[in-house]
Design a protein around this motif. Structure first.
Motif, PDB file in Angstrom:
ATOM      1  N   LEU A 202      -2.726 -17.441  -9.636  1.00 56.29           N
ATOM      2  CA  LEU A 202      -2.270 -17.620  -8.259  1.00 56.29           C
ATOM      3  C   LEU A 202      -1.099 -16.691  -7.936  1.00 56.29           C
ATOM      4  O   LEU A 202      -1.075 -16.049  -6.879  1.00 56.29           O
ATOM      5  N   GLY A 203      -0.133 -16.593  -8.850  1.00 61.67           N
ATOM      6  CA  GLY A 203       0.998 -15.697  -8.623  1.00 61.67           C
ATOM      7  C   GLY A 203       0.568 -14.250  -8.501  1.00 61.67           C
ATOM      8  O   GLY A 203       1.016 -13.522  -7.605  1.00 61.67           O
ATOM      9  N   TRP A 204      -0.328 -13.811  -9.412  1.00 56.64           N
ATOM     10  CA  TRP A 204      -0.813 -12.439  -9.361  1.00 56.64           C
ATOM     11  C   TRP A 204      -1.661 -12.214  -8.107  1.00 56.64           C
ATOM     12  O   TRP A 204      -1.587 -11.165  -7.471  1.00 56.64           O
ATOM     13  N   ASN A 205      -2.440 -13.209  -7.713  1.00 54.52           N
ATOM     14  CA  ASN A 205      -3.301 -13.087  -6.535  1.00 54.52           C
ATOM     15  C   ASN A 205      -2.465 -12.872  -5.268  1.00 54.52           C
ATOM     16  O   ASN A 205      -2.786 -12.030  -4.420  1.00 54.52           O
ATOM     17  N   LEU A 206      -1.392 -13.638  -5.122  1.00 50.69           N
ATOM     18  CA  LEU A 206      -0.518 -13.473  -3.955  1.00 50.69           C
ATOM     19  C   LEU A 206       0.153 -12.102  -3.968  1.00 50.69           C
ATOM     20  O   LEU A 206       0.229 -11.428  -2.922  1.00 50.69           O
ATOM     21  N   LEU A 207       0.631 -11.674  -5.135  1.00 48.63           N
ATOM     22  CA  LEU A 207       1.261 -10.350  -5.240  1.00 48.63           C
ATOM     23  C   LEU A 207       0.257  -9.250  -4.938  1.00 48.63           C
ATOM     24  O   LEU A 207       0.562  -8.284  -4.213  1.00 48.63           O
ATOM     25  N   TRP A 208      -0.953  -9.388  -5.470  1.00 48.73           N
ATOM     26  CA  TRP A 208      -2.011  -8.399  -5.225  1.00 48.73           C
ATOM     27  C   TRP A 208      -2.335  -8.290  -3.741  1.00 48.73           C
ATOM     28  O   TRP A 208      -2.414  -7.189  -3.194  1.00 48.73           O
ATOM     29  N   ALA A 209      -2.530  -9.438  -3.079  1.00 50.65           N
ATOM     30  CA  ALA A 209      -2.890  -9.412  -1.660  1.00 50.65           C
ATOM     31  C   ALA A 209      -1.789  -8.767  -0.830  1.00 50.65           C
ATOM     32  O   ALA A 209      -2.066  -7.972   0.086  1.00 50.65           O
ATOM     33  N   LEU A 210      -0.532  -9.083  -1.136  1.00 53.89           N
ATOM     34  CA  LEU A 210       0.590  -8.515  -0.380  1.00 53.89           C
ATOM     35  C   LEU A 210       0.722  -7.017  -0.620  1.00 53.89           C
ATOM     36  O   LEU A 210       0.836  -6.226   0.334  1.00 53.89           O
ATOM     37  N   LEU A 211       0.691  -6.603  -1.891  1.00 55.26           N
ATOM     38  CA  LEU A 211       0.855  -5.186  -2.205  1.00 55.26           C
ATOM     39  C   LEU A 211      -0.310  -4.350  -1.688  1.00 55.26           C
ATOM     40  O   LEU A 211      -0.097  -3.287  -1.075  1.00 55.26           O
ATOM     41  N   SER A 212      -1.528  -4.791  -1.944  1.00 60.25           N
ATOM     42  CA  SER A 212      -2.684  -3.993  -1.537  1.00 60.25           C
ATOM     43  C   SER A 212      -2.777  -3.875  -0.021  1.00 60.25           C
ATOM     44  O   SER A 212      -3.084  -2.803   0.506  1.00 60.25           O
ATOM     45  N   THR A 213      -2.489  -4.967   0.702  1.00 62.05           N
ATOM     46  CA  THR A 213      -2.530  -4.904   2.160  1.00 62.05           C
ATOM     47  C   THR A 213      -1.464  -3.964   2.693  1.00 62.05           C
ATOM     48  O   THR A 213      -1.729  -3.146   3.591  1.00 62.05           O
ATOM     49  N   THR A 214      -0.242  -4.041   2.147  1.00 59.05           N
ATOM     50  CA  THR A 214       0.852  -3.186   2.600  1.00 59.05           C
ATOM     51  C   THR A 214       0.573  -1.717   2.295  1.00 59.05           C
ATOM     52  O   THR A 214       0.728  -0.846   3.158  1.00 59.05           O
ATOM     53  N   ILE A 215       0.150  -1.441   1.057  1.00 64.91           N
ATOM     54  CA  ILE A 215      -0.115  -0.050   0.665  1.00 64.91           C
ATOM     55  C   ILE A 215      -1.248   0.538   1.496  1.00 64.91           C
ATOM     56  O   ILE A 215      -1.141   1.663   2.016  1.00 64.91           O
ATOM     57  N   ASN A 216      -2.335  -0.211   1.635  1.00 58.04           N
ATOM     58  CA  ASN A 216      -3.480   0.304   2.390  1.00 58.04           C
ATOM     59  C   ASN A 216      -3.112   0.566   3.847  1.00 58.04           C
ATOM     60  O   ASN A 216      -3.498   1.586   4.425  1.00 58.04           O
ATOM     61  N   TYR A 217      -2.365  -0.364   4.440  1.00 63.38           N
ATOM     62  CA  TYR A 217      -2.049  -0.245   5.863  1.00 63.38           C
ATOM     63  C   TYR A 217      -1.154   0.963   6.131  1.00 63.38           C
ATOM     64  O   TYR A 217      -1.460   1.789   7.006  1.00 63.38           O
ATOM     65  N   PHE A 218      -0.072   1.086   5.371  1.00 64.86           N
ATOM     66  CA  PHE A 218       0.859   2.181   5.644  1.00 64.86           C
ATOM     67  C   PHE A 218       0.321   3.523   5.159  1.00 64.86           C
ATOM     68  O   PHE A 218       0.649   4.563   5.737  1.00 64.86           O
ATOM     69  N   ALA A 219      -0.545   3.518   4.137  1.00 66.15           N
ATOM     70  CA  ALA A 219      -1.192   4.767   3.735  1.00 66.15           C
ATOM     71  C   ALA A 219      -2.160   5.239   4.810  1.00 66.15           C
ATOM     72  O   ALA A 219      -2.202   6.431   5.162  1.00 66.15           O
ATOM     73  N   GLY A 220      -2.948   4.318   5.369  1.00 64.39           N
ATOM     74  CA  GLY A 220      -3.850   4.696   6.450  1.00 64.39           C
ATOM     75  C   GLY A 220      -3.115   5.127   7.700  1.00 64.39           C
ATOM     76  O   GLY A 220      -3.506   6.096   8.373  1.00 64.39           O
ATOM     77  N   LEU A 221      -2.030   4.406   8.030  1.00 61.56           N
ATOM     78  CA  LEU A 221      -1.227   4.779   9.201  1.00 61.56           C
ATOM     79  C   LEU A 221      -0.575   6.139   8.993  1.00 61.56           C
ATOM     80  O   LEU A 221      -0.550   6.979   9.919  1.00 61.56           O
ATOM     81  N   GLY A 222      -0.044   6.373   7.794  1.00 59.40           N
ATOM     82  CA  GLY A 222       0.581   7.661   7.515  1.00 59.40           C
ATOM     83  C   GLY A 222      -0.414   8.806   7.594  1.00 59.40           C
ATOM     84  O   GLY A 222      -0.100   9.888   8.133  1.00 59.40           O
ATOM     85  N   LEU A 223      -1.622   8.591   7.081  1.00 59.26           N
ATOM     86  CA  LEU A 223      -2.650   9.629   7.147  1.00 59.26           C
ATOM     87  C   LEU A 223      -3.058   9.896   8.588  1.00 59.26           C
ATOM     88  O   LEU A 223      -3.265  11.059   8.983  1.00 59.26           O
ATOM     89  N   ALA A 224      -3.163   8.851   9.395  1.00 61.99           N
ATOM     90  CA  ALA A 224      -3.501   9.030  10.810  1.00 61.99           C
ATOM     91  C   ALA A 224      -2.404   9.788  11.544  1.00 61.99           C
ATOM     92  O   ALA A 224      -2.685  10.669  12.368  1.00 61.99           O
ATOM     93  N   LEU A 225      -1.134   9.472  11.258  1.00 61.21           N
ATOM     94  CA  LEU A 225      -0.022  10.184  11.890  1.00 61.21           C
ATOM     95  C   LEU A 225      -0.021  11.656  11.483  1.00 61.21           C
ATOM     96  O   LEU A 225       0.239  12.547  12.313  1.00 61.21           O
TER      97      LEU A 225
END
Length: 436
Positions: A202-225
């Motif tokens: 459960l601890g790893w799952n929450l960390l994974w969801a937070l990190l992967s969502t943040t990294i994916n979102y800002f990486a995609g936004l940065g690439l679009a910019l």
């Protein structure tokens, strides 16, 4: 509600009140014979169903069977799982009948009011005409609604109820299943076999969801910019490469990365050719390296979709705000933090929450990278498994269906609570007209 019932009992005529016992009685009184017959048919069908098997299905839902099957003695016995399903179906039938029962009373009362006001009564043909015209949406949505109830609602209810039984392991038909209340959830928290593994995952799952969502979102936004910059040449070509990575089926990409980072893969071959020793990137002792590779692979798969989404929203920015910020001395990072991020979060928060839920329940990443690996300190799991992977290992591979159902319910509660809380507190919900 109480006031409405009191008004109905005071003003309704005797035939309308008879509709409480004999469906269609009020319709017969006011001349709508065809509708009255339909409602009467519904009531008679319901009585027939209850007598034939409905009452038995409801009783079986609560008992889950009393007779164990015995092939040697020729006793067929009760199937607890089937009895639970048929009990759920019985409750759905009762709910549908309750809907028609209420419509019967409301329709009869409406006909009484029309008669008292000397208005002509609507015939069944007129009601059908309305159904094809003004209420056409009801007709169109009826079939999908039935499909959702049968193929979505029924399995979800069944899964939730399984979490409160002892179904699984050695207790499967022909053995009788029993209700155990919240015992499965207690096992997840305190039982030495499940508790430590559940808390670690459960601890790893929450960390994974937070990190992967943040990294994916800002990486995609940065690439679009980056690709929106005027100085970038050949934007169509540069955008095509991430889209190609997105177009390839995800499991093929995952298997390719698994081969690349394996002991005999090209990365270890390059390490060996340069005088190094092979490294187990995804081996049994590779905890954080395997997790990091999972984050990067998920980023590789998910960033193109975020880039396409961000590209469309960025084209709607008010560039005059950036000009004013530049005049006031705001740097590029300040403009990004104060203008771009709030605008994008407002426009894409529902999608971002969907990404979070998808990452929380991302079964494929570690199943294809390290599937089937069990480790010490974990019960039927590894240190990279998410709750959804552990659920699969428990229920599909090892028949712990009740524990798997309990985990499913925990996943639903966590994702729904987090998603609703974040969305309600986000500008997308609280400041709906800000960026109109």
């Amino acid at each position: 509600m109480k006031q409405t019932v009191q008004t109905f009992m005071k003003t309704a005529t005797v035939p309308v009140k008879m509709s409480l016992l004999l469906m269609g009685a009020g319709h017969f009184r006011y001349g709508s014979i065809s509708k009255g017959l339909l409602y009467l048919f519904v009531e008679l069908s319901m009585i027939y169903y209850l007598v034939q098997r409905g009452f038995n299905d409801i009783r079986g839902f609560f008992t889950l069977g009393t007779q164990r099957a015995d092939a040697w003695a020729g006793i067929e016995g009760d199937n607890s799982v089937v009895m639970m399903l048929m009990g759920i179906f019985a409750f759905i039938v009762i709910a549908v009948f309750a809907f028609f029962y209420v419509q019967n009373i409301k329709g009869a009362y409406a006909m009484q009011k029309r008669a008292e006001n000397n208005l002509p009564q609507k015939t069944l043909r007129q009601d059908l005409a309305d159904l094809l015209d003004q209420k056409f949406y009801v007709l169109v949505l009826a079939l999908p609604l039935i499909g959702v109830c049968v193929f979505n609602v029924l399995p979800i209810i069944f899964m939730i109820l399984i979490a409160f039984t002892n179904y699984g392991g050695n207790i499967v038909p022909p053995e009788l299943v029993d209700w155990v209340g919240v015992d499965n959830f207690r096992k997840l928290m305190v039982l030495s076999k499940f508790g430590p593994t559940f808390l670690k995952i459960l601890g790893w799952n929450l960390l994974w969801a937070l990190l992967s969502t943040t990294i994916n979102y800002f990486a995609g936004l940065g690439l679009a910019l980056l690709l929106n910059k005027e100085c970038v040449k050949g934007k169509a070509i540069w955008r095509a490469f991430p889209i190609l990575a997105y177009a390839i089926p995800g499991f093929i990409t995952l298997l390719a990365f698994k081969f690349m980072f394996s002991y005999g893969g090209p990365i270890n071959q390059m390490i060996i050719s340069n005088g190094g020793t092979p490294f187990g990137f995804l081996g049994i002792d590779a905890k954080w390296s395997a997790r990091l590779i999972g984050l990067l692979v998920n980023c590789w798969i998910s960033v193109p979709s975020i880039m396409l989404l961000a590209t469309g929203h960025l084209s709607n920015r008010d560039m005059s705000l950036y000009e004013a910020a530049k005049i006031d001395g705001a740097g590029r990072f300040a403009q990004f933090r104060k203008l771009t991020v709030p605008f994008m979060l407002f426009a894409t928060m529902p999608v971002l929450l969907g990404q979070f839920i998808g990452n929380f329940n991302n079964f494929g990443i570690f199943y294809f990278l390290r599937g089937g690996m069990y480790m010490d300190g974990y019960f039927l799991a590894s240190d990279t498994d998410l709750l959804i992977n552990w659920l699969y290992n428990l229920s599909i591979d090892n028949n712990y269906y009740c524990i798997g159902a309990a985990i499913s319910l925990v996943i639903f509660l966590i994702t729904s609570v987090i998603s609703l809380t974040v969305y309600v507190k986000s500008p997308s919900y609280r400041e709906e007209d800000t960026f109109q």
